[in-house]
Design an enzyme around this catalytic site. Structure first.
Site, PDB file in Angstrom:
ATOM      1  N   GLY A 225     -27.247  24.738 -44.432  1.00 24.52           N
ATOM      2  CA  GLY A 225     -27.535  23.350 -44.067  1.00 24.52           C
ATOM      3  C   GLY A 225     -26.509  22.383 -44.640  1.00 24.52           C
ATOM      4  N   SER A 248     -16.503  29.174 -35.808  1.00 27.99           N
ATOM      5  CA  SER A 248     -15.338  28.268 -35.711  1.00 27.99           C
ATOM      6  C   SER A 248     -15.753  26.927 -35.112  1.00 27.99           C
ATOM      7  CB  SER A 248     -14.261  28.854 -34.802  1.00 27.99           C
ATOM      8  OG  SER A 248     -14.086  30.206 -35.018  1.00 27.99           O
ATOM      9  N   ASP A 252     -17.000  20.693 -37.317  1.00 25.64           N
ATOM     10  CA  ASP A 252     -16.595  19.578 -36.438  1.00 25.64           C
ATOM     11  C   ASP A 252     -17.748  19.187 -35.511  1.00 25.64           C
ATOM     12  OD1 ASP A 252     -14.047  19.791 -37.542  1.00 25.64           O
ATOM     13  OD2 ASP A 252     -13.459  21.290 -36.068  1.00 25.64           O
ATOM     14  N   GLY A 287     -15.801  30.439 -29.555  1.00 30.93           N
ATOM     15  CA  GLY A 287     -14.869  29.319 -29.417  1.00 30.93           C
ATOM     16  C   GLY A 287     -15.335  28.096 -30.180  1.00 30.93           C
TER      17      GLY A 287
HETATM   18  O1  RIB Z   1     -12.409  23.257 -37.541  1.00 27.91           O
HETATM   19  C1  RIB Z   1     -11.993  24.163 -36.569  1.00 27.91           C
HETATM   20  C2  RIB Z   1     -10.626  23.776 -36.081  1.00 27.91           C
HETATM   21  O2  RIB Z   1      -9.696  23.882 -37.132  1.00 27.91           O
HETATM   22  C3  RIB Z   1     -10.089  24.643 -34.977  1.00 27.91           C
HETATM   23  O3  RIB Z   1     -10.387  24.171 -33.698  1.00 27.91           O
HETATM   24  C4  RIB Z   1      -8.597  24.695 -35.275  1.00 27.91           C
HETATM   25  O4  RIB Z   1      -7.839  24.135 -34.255  1.00 27.91           O
HETATM   26  C5  RIB Z   1      -8.401  23.978 -36.598  1.00 27.91           C
HETATM   27  O5  RIB Z   1      -7.945  22.699 -36.428  1.00 27.91           O
END
Ligand code: RIB
Length: 305
Positions: A225, A248, A252, A287
């Site tokens: 978390g 990944s 973000d 992805g």
């Molecule tokens: O946080 C993931 C990202 O880190 C990926 O998409 C890669 O491009 C790097 O910038």
């Protein structure tokens, strides 16, 4: 415009591996995927997919990849008026390795992202002033990050700074000017020089930043978390248990979703809870951006939680 993301775009070259090769060894990996990534672009896409009006301020390369990056921004409804080409320079690329336990290791070659300049901020000044929130990361020059923070403060625009990838040179005085500072646990360790192997250590490291005057610190903890410290209270943001395939870009996803709901609701805790669910969804697919749900898919996922 709701949100401006000033930051990076990359081409993700994702190899799914059984294990890393040893030095001098060649081994076969099960599969490979290419996709649009970069921490800045990922955060922009996450917010845009949920319905925010997002503008991206970034440098693309002068190569074959650039058209696809631009097309991808358009497909996601992101404003590209301030996406510019770094002449004669290659696009940023990120070879990513995802192991069988869904964990990732990432290399970045910044390419065009290193050429984003303070002049690019000046050129976008009028549009940026209309934004309700600015998001920054560290895949572009630190000088641009600092300049953007000063611009935001001067114009009373809230800022989220995601210190990724971690840079020990990051100036804490600039960090303290931001409304939200959002590292993951690894970045927290690098920035503070303190261990983060359990929640007690994480809290000590987090408090060492809070004591320097940070307004809001959110540490993302992956499957554990997140925690939010605002100088008075510590909130634990609960994780959602899912079948993780590829982590990944999950951080973000968290930040882009948080930004979207923060702008819409101004409710920090509720926005963090949404972000936790959104990033959980993102790890169920392969992805980075491609694994993020749109508004409808996300609402459907929330309904099942
Ligand atoms: O946080 C993931 C990202 O880190 C990926 O998409 C890669 O491009 C790097 O910038």
């Amino acid at each position: 415009m709701d949100i401006a993301v000033i930051g990076s775009n990359m081409v993700d070259l994702i190899t799914y591996i059984d294990r890393m090769p040893k030095l001098g060894e060649t081994i076969e990996a099960p599969s490979f995927k290419i996709g649009c990534g970069g921490k800045g672009a990922n955060q922009a896409v996450a917010a845009a997919k949920l319905g925010s009006d997002v503008m991206m301020l970034t440098k693309i390369g002068d190569d074959l990849f650039a058209d696809n990056t631009l097309k991808n921004f358009h497909l996601n409804g992101i404003n590209t008026d301030y996406v510019t080409v770094a002449k004669g320079i290659s696009s940023g690329v990120a070879p990513i390795f995802v192991d069988k336990s869904s964990q990732n290791s990432i290399l970045i070659i910044k390419g065009a992202n290193s050429h984003l300049s303070t002049k690019d901020i000046d050129d976008a000044e009028n549009e940026l002033k209309k934004c309700k929130l600015i998001i920054l990361q560290l895949e572009v020059p630190l000088s641009v990050v600092y300049y953007s923070i000063d611009f935001a403060v001067k114009n009373n625009i809230p800022v989220i700074l995601n210190p990724a990838p971690a840079d020990p040179k990051l100036d804490i005085n600039y960090v303290c000017k931001c409304d939200f500072f959002m590292p993951n646990e690894t970045e927290l360790e690098i920035l503070t020089g303190l261990p983060v192997s359990n929640i007690d250590e994480i809290l000590i490291a987090a408090n060492s930043l809070i004591s320097k005057g940070l307004k809001n610190l959110v540490v993302t903890l992956g499957e554990k978390g997140a925690i939010w410290l605002d100088g008075n209270v510590i909130h634990h943001i609960v994780p959602h248990k899912v079948n993780a395939i590829d982590t990944s870009g999950a951080g973000d996803a968290f930040i882009g979703c948080f930004a979207h709901y923060l702008v819409k609701t101004h409710d920090i805790l509720a926005s963090l809870n949404m972000a936790s669910a959104f990033s959980a969804y993102s790890v169920t697919g392969q992805g980075t951006q491609i694994s993020y749900p749109d508004k409808k898919e996300f609402e459907c996922f929330l309904g099942k939680l």
